[in-house]
Design a protein around this motif. Structure first.
Motif, PDB file in Angstrom:
ATOM      1  N   GLY A 160       0.797  -1.214   0.000  1.00  0.00           N
ATOM      2  CA  GLY A 160       0.000   0.000   0.000  1.00  0.00           C
ATOM      3  C   GLY A 160       0.830   1.264   0.000  1.00  0.00           C
ATOM      4  O   GLY A 160       1.855   1.355  -0.668  1.00  0.00           O
ATOM      5  N   GLN A 161       0.410   2.252   0.774  1.00  0.00           N
ATOM      6  CA  GLN A 161       1.131   3.511   0.838  1.00  0.00           C
ATOM      7  C   GLN A 161       0.978   4.153   2.209  1.00  0.00           C
ATOM      8  O   GLN A 161       0.061   3.838   2.970  1.00  0.00           O
ATOM      9  CB  GLN A 161       0.657   4.471  -0.251  1.00  0.00           C
ATOM     10  CG  GLN A 161      -0.768   4.949  -0.140  1.00  0.00           C
ATOM     11  CD  GLN A 161      -1.146   5.914  -1.260  1.00  0.00           C
ATOM     12  OE1 GLN A 161      -0.314   6.667  -1.777  1.00  0.00           O
ATOM     13  NE2 GLN A 161      -2.408   5.885  -1.668  1.00  0.00           N
ATOM     14  N   ALA A 162       1.909   5.069   2.500  1.00  0.00           N
ATOM     15  CA  ALA A 162       1.893   5.748   3.786  1.00  0.00           C
ATOM     16  C   ALA A 162       2.536   7.119   3.642  1.00  0.00           C
ATOM     17  O   ALA A 162       3.433   7.320   2.812  1.00  0.00           O
ATOM     18  CB  ALA A 162       2.631   4.931   4.849  1.00  0.00           C
ATOM     19  N   ALA A 180      12.943  -2.399  -3.531  1.00  0.00           N
ATOM     20  CA  ALA A 180      14.369  -2.078  -3.596  1.00  0.00           C
ATOM     21  C   ALA A 180      14.654  -0.608  -3.327  1.00  0.00           C
ATOM     22  O   ALA A 180      15.797  -0.212  -3.150  1.00  0.00           O
ATOM     23  CB  ALA A 180      14.930  -2.463  -4.968  1.00  0.00           C
ATOM     24  N   VAL A 181      13.608   0.208  -3.322  1.00  0.00           N
ATOM     25  CA  VAL A 181      13.786   1.652  -3.190  1.00  0.00           C
ATOM     26  C   VAL A 181      13.932   2.049  -1.729  1.00  0.00           C
ATOM     27  O   VAL A 181      13.163   1.617  -0.873  1.00  0.00           O
ATOM     28  CB  VAL A 181      12.600   2.409  -3.827  1.00  0.00           C
ATOM     29  CG1 VAL A 181      12.689   3.910  -3.530  1.00  0.00           C
ATOM     30  CG2 VAL A 181      12.587   2.178  -5.340  1.00  0.00           C
ATOM     31  N   GLN A 198       6.614  -1.365  -8.717  1.00  0.00           N
ATOM     32  CA  GLN A 198       6.624   0.087  -8.933  1.00  0.00           C
ATOM     33  C   GLN A 198       6.606   0.805  -7.587  1.00  0.00           C
ATOM     34  O   GLN A 198       5.922   0.374  -6.656  1.00  0.00           O
ATOM     35  CB  GLN A 198       5.413   0.515  -9.758  1.00  0.00           C
ATOM     36  CG  GLN A 198       5.252   2.017  -9.938  1.00  0.00           C
ATOM     37  CD  GLN A 198       4.008   2.372 -10.732  1.00  0.00           C
ATOM     38  OE1 GLN A 198       3.668   1.711 -11.702  1.00  0.00           O
ATOM     39  NE2 GLN A 198       3.312   3.402 -10.307  1.00  0.00           N
ATOM     40  N   VAL A 199       7.357   1.892  -7.492  1.00  0.00           N
ATOM     41  CA  VAL A 199       7.376   2.698  -6.275  1.00  0.00           C
ATOM     42  C   VAL A 199       7.240   4.171  -6.652  1.00  0.00           C
ATOM     43  O   VAL A 199       7.917   4.647  -7.568  1.00  0.00           O
ATOM     44  CB  VAL A 199       8.674   2.490  -5.469  1.00  0.00           C
ATOM     45  CG1 VAL A 199       8.692   3.397  -4.238  1.00  0.00           C
ATOM     46  CG2 VAL A 199       8.819   1.030  -5.048  1.00  0.00           C
ATOM     47  N   ASP A 200       6.358   4.887  -5.939  1.00  0.00           N
ATOM     48  CA  ASP A 200       6.182   6.328  -6.117  1.00  0.00           C
ATOM     49  C   ASP A 200       6.551   7.030  -4.820  1.00  0.00           C
ATOM     50  O   ASP A 200       6.155   6.587  -3.736  1.00  0.00           O
ATOM     51  CB  ASP A 200       4.734   6.675  -6.473  1.00  0.00           C
ATOM     52  CG  ASP A 200       4.340   6.223  -7.875  1.00  0.00           C
ATOM     53  OD1 ASP A 200       5.237   5.822  -8.630  1.00  0.00           O
ATOM     54  OD2 ASP A 200       3.146   6.268  -8.194  1.00  0.00           O
ATOM     55  N   TYR A 231       9.483   5.109  -9.953  1.00  0.00           N
ATOM     56  CA  TYR A 231      10.529   4.182 -10.381  1.00  0.00           C
ATOM     57  C   TYR A 231       9.861   2.913 -10.883  1.00  0.00           C
ATOM     58  O   TYR A 231       9.235   2.170 -10.130  1.00  0.00           O
ATOM     59  CB  TYR A 231      11.452   3.866  -9.204  1.00  0.00           C
ATOM     60  CG  TYR A 231      12.691   3.099  -9.588  1.00  0.00           C
ATOM     61  CD1 TYR A 231      13.441   3.436 -10.715  1.00  0.00           C
ATOM     62  CD2 TYR A 231      13.142   2.045  -8.798  1.00  0.00           C
ATOM     63  CE1 TYR A 231      14.589   2.741 -11.053  1.00  0.00           C
ATOM     64  CE2 TYR A 231      14.293   1.341  -9.118  1.00  0.00           C
ATOM     65  CZ  TYR A 231      15.015   1.693 -10.245  1.00  0.00           C
ATOM     66  OH  TYR A 231      16.155   0.999 -10.575  1.00  0.00           O
ATOM     67  N   ILE A 232       9.988   2.653 -12.196  1.00  0.00           N
ATOM     68  CA  ILE A 232       9.327   1.517 -12.835  1.00  0.00           C
ATOM     69  C   ILE A 232      10.117   1.116 -14.067  1.00  0.00           C
ATOM     70  O   ILE A 232      10.621   1.969 -14.803  1.00  0.00           O
ATOM     71  CB  ILE A 232       7.859   1.867 -13.199  1.00  0.00           C
ATOM     72  CG1 ILE A 232       7.154   0.680 -13.812  1.00  0.00           C
ATOM     73  CG2 ILE A 232       7.792   3.074 -14.096  1.00  0.00           C
ATOM     74  CD1 ILE A 232       5.657   0.909 -14.029  1.00  0.00           C
TER      75      ILE A 232
END
Length: 325
Positions: A160-162, A180-181, A198-200, A231-232
């Motif tokens: 999810g996200q925080a 990995a980010v 994917q990471v935002d 990052y994708i």
């Protein structure tokens, strides 16, 4: 990094095949196409086999609702043993039961529960105050693990996200790891979102350093307020936005700026019960812009789909199928 999670994609395809077979059990051409899909990869055959096994399990369940599910179920849809063949009386609810069971059987392992220190359910948000006074605001269907030791302040975003409001401490860097980010700060406010591969990262105020820890690669030495990094596929994309819109989900909003319907469905799925299955990839590729109300996720999904001729149908309480007529 890749743009899609192969295991998740295969589960979706297996579920889609199962639904199609249930809707057209006498379609010989469809059966041939299914056989070809299973033969093309042993993992496909295993995924469909698991789907069929769960279908058989549903014949032993007892109904929990008298609702008229739209999925037309027939007893000859799959090769069931005589004792497991559903009766006409069960056909109204069996579609919902198979959807619910598939959701459980095909879901990721329980390892996430074991790793997480804090979790939220679908539609739930939560604020966590850490030992140093830093605050983590967790979105729906999210999970984190926290490790404070010595001079280190480490948080892992597992799902999810925080949004992080970090108490400044130059002697103790604050690290957030998502896949990995790794995001490193001493004191700032920023949001991190983890999706399949994917990471935002977006910054409300202050600045952060973003790196790919697996490759010892710096992605941004100073991502500042009003900047969003994605990052994708091994690529770094940095865009600007209004800092006041950082982590808009905290205000119950989903802000879309020329994003695909498939991506928006992934966002909304956190707030909807069960599984959302996108059956029309051309529909999923359509781009949309708008502000949607996360407090009414079903209405938000309909608002996204309607201009493009799409629709969302409930196949029982735990499965929502998105398609075009």
């Amino acid at each position: 990094m890749t743009s899609a999670d192969p295991a998740s994609s295969r589960r979706d395809q297996a579920l889609d095949w199962l639904l199609r077979v249930q809707q057209a059990p006498d379609d010989i051409q469809l059966r041939a196409e299914l056989a070809q899909w299973c033969a093309s990869d042993v993992a496909n055959a295993e995924a469909y086999g698991k789907a069929e096994r769960v279908w058989r399990m549903t014949a032993q369940l007892t109904p929990t609702s008298a609702a008229q599910w739209p999925l037309p179920v027939t007893s000859n849809a799959v090769s069931l043993p005589p004792a497991a063949r559903p009766t006409r009386r069960r056909q109204r609810w069996l579609g919902a039961a198979v959807a619910a069971c598939l959701l459980v059987a095909l879901a990721p392992s329980l390892s996430l529960r074991m790793q997480a220190d804090y979790r939220t359910g679908q539609g739930e948000t939560r604020d966590i105050t850490l030992a140093d006074g830093s605050v983590v605001q967790m979105d729906s269907d999210s999970a984190i693990a926290v490790q404070y030791a010595g001079t280190q302040r480490d948080v892992r975003l597992l799902a999810g996200q925080a949004f992080f409001k970090v108490t400044p401490d130059a002697t103790r860097p604050f690290h957030v790891r998502a896949d990995a980010v790794q995001v490193t700060v001493t004191g700032t406010a920023f949001n991190v979102e983890l999706r399949p591969q994917q990471v935002d990262v977006e910054v409300e105020h202050g600045s952060v350093r973003v790196a790919d820890a697996s490759q010892a690669r710096v992605l941004s030495s100073a991502l500042t307020a009003g900047e969003r990094l994605r990052y994708i596929d091994g690529l770094v994309q940095v865009r600007t936005f209004q800092p006041s819109q950082a982590a808009a989900w905290r205000k119950g909003q989903l802000i879309a700026d020329d994003v695909s319907i498939a991506e928006l469905i992934g966002e909304l799925e956190r707030y909807l019960p069960g599984k959302v299955l996108l059956r029309d990839q051309s529909l999923g590729s359509k781009r949309v812009t708008g502000v949607y109300d996360l407090r009414k996720p079903q209405a938000a999904l309909n608002a996204v789909l309607r201009p493009h001729g799409g629709k969302a149908e409930n196949f029982g309480p735990w499965l929502l199928v998105v398609s075009r007529p």
